[in-house]
Design a protein around this motif. Sequence first.
Motif, mmCIF file in Angstrom:
data_model
loop_
_atom_site.group_PDB
_atom_site.id
_atom_site.type_symbol
_atom_site.label_atom_id
_atom_site.label_comp_id
_atom_site.label_asym_id
_atom_site.label_seq_id
_atom_site.Cartn_x
_atom_site.Cartn_y
_atom_site.Cartn_z
ATOM 1 N N MET A 151 20.256 31.141 54.825
ATOM 2 C CA MET A 151 19.888 32.288 54.002
ATOM 3 C C MET A 151 18.721 31.936 53.086
ATOM 4 O O MET A 151 17.768 32.722 52.920
ATOM 5 C CB MET A 151 21.077 32.745 53.173
ATOM 6 C CG MET A 151 22.151 33.473 53.950
ATOM 7 S SD MET A 151 23.495 33.997 52.834
ATOM 8 C CE MET A 151 24.323 35.207 53.861
ATOM 9 N N ALA A 152 18.787 30.768 52.452
ATOM 10 C CA ALA A 152 17.724 30.342 51.543
ATOM 11 C C ALA A 152 16.389 30.236 52.282
ATOM 12 O O ALA A 152 15.345 30.646 51.764
ATOM 13 C CB ALA A 152 18.093 29.007 50.910
ATOM 14 N N ALA A 153 16.427 29.704 53.482
ATOM 15 C CA ALA A 153 15.194 29.580 54.261
ATOM 16 C C ALA A 153 14.602 30.952 54.569
ATOM 17 O O ALA A 153 13.382 31.164 54.444
ATOM 18 C CB ALA A 153 15.475 28.818 55.552
ATOM 19 N N LEU A 154 15.427 31.906 54.952
ATOM 20 C CA LEU A 154 14.948 33.257 55.256
ATOM 21 C C LEU A 154 14.391 33.956 54.022
ATOM 22 O O LEU A 154 13.496 34.802 54.129
ATOM 23 C CB LEU A 154 16.082 34.095 55.853
ATOM 24 C CG LEU A 154 16.507 33.742 57.279
ATOM 25 C CD1 LEU A 154 17.786 34.484 57.654
ATOM 26 C CD2 LEU A 154 15.393 34.084 58.265
ATOM 27 N N LEU A 155 14.931 33.594 52.842
ATOM 28 C CA LEU A 155 14.490 34.209 51.596
ATOM 29 C C LEU A 155 13.347 33.434 50.935
ATOM 30 O O LEU A 155 12.962 33.719 49.800
ATOM 31 C CB LEU A 155 15.670 34.323 50.626
ATOM 32 C CG LEU A 155 16.763 35.309 51.041
ATOM 33 C CD1 LEU A 155 18.002 35.136 50.167
ATOM 34 C CD2 LEU A 155 16.253 36.746 50.964
ATOM 35 N N GLY A 156 12.813 32.431 51.646
ATOM 36 C CA GLY A 156 11.681 31.674 51.111
ATOM 37 C C GLY A 156 12.047 30.733 49.994
ATOM 38 O O GLY A 156 11.266 30.565 49.050
ATOM 39 N N LYS A 157 13.198 30.096 50.101
ATOM 40 C CA LYS A 157 13.657 29.148 49.083
ATOM 41 C C LYS A 157 13.881 27.790 49.743
ATOM 42 O O LYS A 157 15.018 27.376 49.988
ATOM 43 C CB LYS A 157 14.948 29.640 48.430
ATOM 44 C CG LYS A 157 14.844 31.025 47.792
ATOM 45 C CD LYS A 157 16.189 31.500 47.261
ATOM 46 C CE LYS A 157 16.125 32.930 46.766
ATOM 47 N NZ LYS A 157 15.307 33.076 45.552
ATOM 48 N N PRO A 158 12.806 27.058 50.060
ATOM 49 C CA PRO A 158 12.952 25.809 50.824
ATOM 50 C C PRO A 158 13.776 24.731 50.120
ATOM 51 O O PRO A 158 14.489 23.969 50.769
ATOM 52 C CB PRO A 158 11.506 25.355 51.042
ATOM 53 C CG PRO A 158 10.715 26.058 49.984
ATOM 54 C CD PRO A 158 11.402 27.364 49.762
ATOM 55 N N GLU A 159 13.666 24.649 48.782
ATOM 56 C CA GLU A 159 14.436 23.625 48.070
ATOM 57 C C GLU A 159 15.932 23.897 48.194
ATOM 58 O O GLU A 159 16.725 22.979 48.406
ATOM 59 C CB GLU A 159 14.017 23.579 46.605
ATOM 60 C CG GLU A 159 12.605 23.057 46.395
ATOM 61 C CD GLU A 159 12.244 22.968 44.924
ATOM 62 O OE1 GLU A 159 13.107 23.292 44.069
ATOM 63 O OE2 GLU A 159 11.104 22.571 44.624
ATOM 64 N N GLY A 160 16.318 25.166 48.044
ATOM 65 C CA GLY A 160 17.714 25.524 48.219
ATOM 66 C C GLY A 160 18.184 25.265 49.631
ATOM 67 O O GLY A 160 19.283 24.763 49.851
ATOM 68 N N ALA A 161 17.331 25.580 50.608
ATOM 69 C CA ALA A 161 17.699 25.354 52.006
ATOM 70 C C ALA A 161 17.995 23.881 52.252
ATOM 71 O O ALA A 161 18.989 23.533 52.912
ATOM 72 C CB ALA A 161 16.582 25.843 52.920
ATOM 73 N N ALA A 162 17.151 23.011 51.726
ATOM 74 C CA ALA A 162 17.358 21.574 51.926
ATOM 75 C C ALA A 162 18.604 21.086 51.206
ATOM 76 O O ALA A 162 19.376 20.279 51.752
ATOM 77 C CB ALA A 162 16.130 20.810 51.427
ATOM 78 N N ARG A 163 18.806 21.587 49.998
ATOM 79 C CA ARG A 163 19.967 21.125 49.205
ATOM 80 C C ARG A 163 21.284 21.496 49.885
ATOM 81 O O ARG A 163 22.183 20.667 50.039
ATOM 82 C CB ARG A 163 19.901 21.730 47.807
ATOM 83 C CG ARG A 163 21.088 21.314 46.938
ATOM 84 C CD ARG A 163 21.155 22.115 45.657
ATOM 85 N NE ARG A 163 22.297 21.718 44.862
ATOM 86 C CZ ARG A 163 22.904 22.487 43.978
ATOM 87 N NH1 ARG A 163 22.471 23.722 43.795
ATOM 88 N NH2 ARG A 163 23.931 22.057 43.290
ATOM 89 N N TYR A 164 21.405 22.750 50.278
ATOM 90 C CA TYR A 164 22.681 23.207 50.835
ATOM 91 C C TYR A 164 22.934 22.610 52.219
ATOM 92 O O TYR A 164 24.077 22.342 52.586
ATOM 93 C CB TYR A 164 22.712 24.735 50.875
ATOM 94 C CG TYR A 164 22.546 25.355 49.509
ATOM 95 C CD1 TYR A 164 23.334 24.936 48.429
ATOM 96 C CD2 TYR A 164 21.584 26.329 49.262
ATOM 97 C CE1 TYR A 164 23.179 25.483 47.165
ATOM 98 C CE2 TYR A 164 21.418 26.881 48.001
ATOM 99 C CZ TYR A 164 22.214 26.452 46.959
ATOM 100 O OH TYR A 164 22.057 26.988 45.702
#
Length: 897
Positions: free
Chosen positions: A405-418
């Motif tokens: 979800m984070a990746a689709l919403l343009g949140k790369p840091e969140g994507a990597a963390r989760y």
Amino acid sequence: MKGICKATLAALLLPAITVCAQSPVWRSAAYTVYADSIVQGNRYVAKAISDHELTSDYQSPANLFQSALLSFKFSINGKDNEMPSGMDHHFNCITENGKAITPLIKFGTLLSAKETPGAFLAPNTELLIRVDMREVLKAFKDQGYYTAFNGTKIYKDDFKGLFVAGGAAPLIWDFDNLVNHPELELKDPDGDGIYETTLIMNRFDPGKHTASHWKLTKDISAFPQYHSGFPVSNALYNLSLEEMLNAVEKDSTFRTGREWAGVWTRDISYSIILSMAYLQPQVARYSLMKKVNARRRIIQDTGTGGAWPVSTDRIVWALAAWEVYKVTGDRQWLSDAYTIIRNTLEDDYQTAYDPATGLVRGESSFLDWREQTYPRWMQPADIYGSLNLGTNAVHAEANSVLSRMAALLGKPEGAARYQAVAEQIRKAINRHFWLPEKKYYAQYLYGRYQKMISPRSEALGEALCVLFDIADNQRQQEVVDNIPVMDFGIPCIYPQIPNIPPYHNDAVWPFVASFCTWAGAKTGNEAAVMEGISAIYRPAAMFLTNKENFVASDGDFTGTQINSSNMLWSLAGNISLVHKVLFGIHFGEQQLEFHPFVPAAYSGNRQLTGFRYRQAVLDIEMNGYGNVVKEFYVDGKQTASHHIPAVMQGAHHVRIVLGNTFTGNAAVNKVPELIAPATPQAGYQDGWLKWPRVKDVDTYQVWKNGKLLAQTKDTGLAVAAKGFAEYCIVAKNAAGVPSFASQPVLVADSARVLLAEAETMAGCSLLSYKGFSGSGFVEISTDLNRILKIPVMVPATGKYLLDLRYANGNGPVNTENKCAIRTLMEGSKVLGKIVMPQRGKGEWSDWGFSNSQEIYLTEGKHIITLALQEADMNMNGETNQAMVDYVRLIRINDWQF
């Protein structure tokens, strides 16, 4: 009915049927599936008259063969406190003029009897149960409390009532629910100390006999229409669609079951994952939002000890929300769901995630009736500290979903963390739960200070580890090949727990069978898929409804403690067999994928028309069998890819030709019913660890600090009281089947244990509760003592365990939502969470220990803080209260095996 053997009685009352002449689709020792019918035991037949009509002559045999030997025990305040676990009263209930009466049974004194061969409990027996409570009442009068067999003090002021628990209806073994069954409460109207109740045993109930005929009455044309050469499959699909419509409430949310009103977090989430996301996406969204609170967190609506954080599988909501997004492509839903899931997981990271193991604490996912899946000695605080397979599988996937979800919403840091958290949990599951000798995962880690493995299988968790790629390819195959399968399906757990009636124990749940069938299809295991389809079709056809569960050993729906018709996740799983197994329809982020799996016995032509995917409507036809797609056509044009892009619009035709071959194994692990030995009761006295002998057991394992110390046939072992050690006893029968571990026995020299009375830290409460130590106790709540400072003089640098003796009478053990939670800190450093679950409604003199936190302290004075923080908000949101008696600190830095 005395003197007539079961086989003879069955022959007299249940005339045999003529078995169908056609070739079976599938056969087991218990029943046979044909294209147009299902036959169980040459006695019962369910038949498809057409794609829209079914008949069944099934009748529950529960009334016919119920043993006259009743097992029961008495309970003060709905607790298992009369005699040790496994020690029950036995009474042969032989009627005279339809009535029976027990001897006068003294509370705490065993009544023994042996089963009379050939004697059955007559239907509608009127049984008078009498118990002598005079000794208990005298203790209340003389001392103010009664001391139970285990040393627990039951105070006069806390006495709420006397109940009877047992295994034959209307008796139940669910101690926590006794208070909700007024007929199970014994009364003393004349005040002579003799308590009584009259029960109707083996009541003949028309509800035990399901409908004999079903014919479609609702308009299901708005949903995908299915046609095949297998009338039973067609009719059950249509029955399930009709029951889906029955489940939609006036507010456009899903009802959990005919007997279960409202939306429940786990039920709705698993149902949406199975099939409700794409069949009714708007109803699915409305239902999911019913389980979000004002703080934009997912609600844990039920579970042990006051819901979250003893139960922590509410995060399955995330998987359902993700499924809705993949179906709809709704970006606003994606953004809203992301925020809710992120908020929920951030709280879980602080309260439920265990840094020592990399796993998530909390109760088994959906298996939330503690006696049904945990040893009885485990208190809610113990269950909070346990680490379960299914719950961890759900958390691993939820973190992965949040990352995507984070990746689709343009949140790369969140994507990597989760994604990093997801990988951490996946690795920890494989490190801590895998059983190489069994080739599947273990049920959970449990205990107190040192955790032990429970080597039972846990069906839902096993399936999820396959479906979520927690297991690698080899382990996926091994899990599906080796998970225990009984004649009527895969039981929730295996082996079974003794003296616990069916519900989660000794039961098959069709929705779990659906996930297991998906896992079989994913690994290419034709035999596993056939077992799964049959285990779902048989009960739905025989009962003419999608029941919640049924008994694993005999397939009957009446033998479980609680059941419901028109059960949402059961019908959702039934529908999914067509869509997600046979046609293999799976939703990707940007496409609809096809991974069909058709067993050879179900070979032939089949059609699925009117299947909606975003802006497209698909008519799909498929022929052949296997899991290899030979040819794939879209609107008459052959394509190499087996998917439909999300941008496709309008009506389209899909044709799939299967290659009549399988890639994968075709093995299942068929097992008989197996009941584990009873859990030992261990204690320590004068240098000896001792335990009573367990029935049918010849070997005992002694575990010290989580490792095997000794194996013996004796019932005692000399152990030193030096240092710090925790001992558990496991009983093993001649077949090598282990019991649960006994309640841990702490053996430590007194110099290691430091106690700090709470009343020295804050104002002593004026409440008149009993049973505390020292001169009083301290109340903590959202208003009082939100910060409690604990001064500690540490005698030596090292590791310590810190816990609290507390009381929480804000609710029963099994329901409501008032678990007390606090953050443990030193200065600004967070040391962990202290969780104080409910221990009984209004039972404020029932004291127990919280979970423990392992902390490192240097020699000298320390100020440790117990604080109520934002992340400590429970599911209630208002009541977050407990009474603190004292703080206990135990030095463990040099404990060793």
